[in-house]
Design a protein around this motif. Structure first.
Motif, PDB file in Angstrom:
ATOM      1  N   GLN A   1       0.835  -1.203   0.000  1.00 21.48           N
ATOM      2  CA  GLN A   1       0.000   0.000   0.000  1.00 21.48           C
ATOM      3  C   GLN A   1       0.874   1.259   0.000  1.00 21.48           C
ATOM      4  O   GLN A   1       0.553   2.241  -0.684  1.00 21.48           O
TER       5      GLN A   1
ATOM      6  N   LYS B   1      -4.248  15.491   9.527  1.00 19.78           N
ATOM      7  CA  LYS B   1      -5.583  14.891   9.419  1.00 19.78           C
ATOM      8  C   LYS B   1      -6.613  15.949   9.018  1.00 19.78           C
ATOM      9  O   LYS B   1      -7.487  15.681   8.195  1.00 19.78           O
TER      10      LYS B   1
ATOM     11  N   GLN C   1      -6.476  16.415   5.465  1.00 14.20           N
ATOM     12  CA  GLN C   1      -6.656  15.151   4.733  1.00 14.20           C
ATOM     13  C   GLN C   1      -5.406  14.752   3.952  1.00 14.20           C
ATOM     14  O   GLN C   1      -5.484  14.238   2.835  1.00 14.20           O
TER      15      GLN C   1
ATOM     16  N   LYS D   1      -2.381  12.223   3.527  1.00 12.92           N
ATOM     17  CA  LYS D   1      -2.067  10.829   3.869  1.00 12.92           C
ATOM     18  C   LYS D   1      -0.788  10.781   4.702  1.00 12.92           C
ATOM     19  O   LYS D   1       0.206  11.445   4.379  1.00 12.92           O
TER      20      LYS D   1
ATOM     21  N   HIS E   1      -2.587   6.467  14.469  1.00 17.16           N
ATOM     22  CA  HIS E   1      -3.223   7.581  13.755  1.00 17.16           C
ATOM     23  C   HIS E   1      -2.740   7.735  12.317  1.00 17.16           C
ATOM     24  O   HIS E   1      -3.140   8.679  11.636  1.00 17.16           O
ATOM     25  N   SER E   2      -1.923   6.805  11.840  1.00 16.49           N
ATOM     26  CA  SER E   2      -1.434   6.870  10.466  1.00 16.49           C
ATOM     27  C   SER E   2      -2.378   6.126   9.530  1.00 16.49           C
ATOM     28  O   SER E   2      -3.084   5.216   9.944  1.00 16.49           O
ATOM     29  N   ASP E   3      -2.357   6.534   8.273  1.00 13.82           N
ATOM     30  CA  ASP E   3      -3.158   5.836   7.265  1.00 13.82           C
ATOM     31  C   ASP E   3      -2.562   4.474   6.953  1.00 13.82           C
ATOM     32  O   ASP E   3      -3.279   3.515   6.690  1.00 13.82           O
TER      33      ASP E   3
END
Length: 171
Positions: A36, A116, A119, A121, A136-138
């Motif tokens: 990813q 955040k 928005q 990433k 708290h990370s994508d």
């Protein structure tokens, strides 16, 4: 002048510790999170902004430079400077790669909420999957809590070597 004893066995210990830890990362390269991260890098329409504090920041500079060498737009942003105005450098199409072995470095943690809100990433390379940065990370690439080669456990060499190897693998 007093001569200090040279401990060549300790030098070998450092290299073996770092090498074993790096080899332990091969499983991480087969993870969905690693794939990813690569997809996010490839699809990034802006820049990969790399950040880290202390020795992780020095490694972050090198990772950013390697990404740029491979054609990925990338810049390093010092996390302390980020909260003093440099967050404005991050554009909506950028992504942030944050390095922190503990995942609790205050300078890095302070970046989470503003990223955040915009928005942006956030990808983390951490040692602790339960850390605030990881949670708290994508995307989180967790190396595991590594034992440093330093007898006091304070000089990061194993963790920074692993961060560098992961960064090179991502590039």
């Amino acid at each position: 002048m007093e001569h200090k004893k040279i401990d060549l066995q300790f030098a070998e210990h450092v290299i073996r510790s770092e090498g074993q830890a790096v080899m332990g990362l091969t499983e991480l390269t087969r993870s969905p999170a690693f794939e990813q991260t690569i997809r996010l890098f490839l699809e990034c329409a802006g820049s990969v902004i790399v950040t880290g504090m202390g020795k992780a920041g020095i490694i972050g500079h090198k990772i950013s430079s390697t990404l740029a060498s491979t054609g990925t737009a990338s810049h390093f942003m010092h996390p302390a400077e980020a909260v003093h105005g440099d967050l404005g450098r991050i554009q909506p199409r950028d992504i942030v790669l944050a390095l922190s072995h503990s995942g609790e470095s205050e300078e890095i943690i302070r970046l989470i909420e503003p990223l955040k809100q915009r928005q942006i990433k956030l990808i983390a390379i951490v040692g602790d999957a339960q850390s605030r940065l990881a949670r708290h990370s994508d995307v989180t690439l967790c190396m595991g809590m590594l034992i440093e080669a330093c007898p006091l456990g304070v000089a990061p060499s194993v963790s920074t070597t692993c961060m560098l190897a992961l960064g090179d693998a991502l590039a």
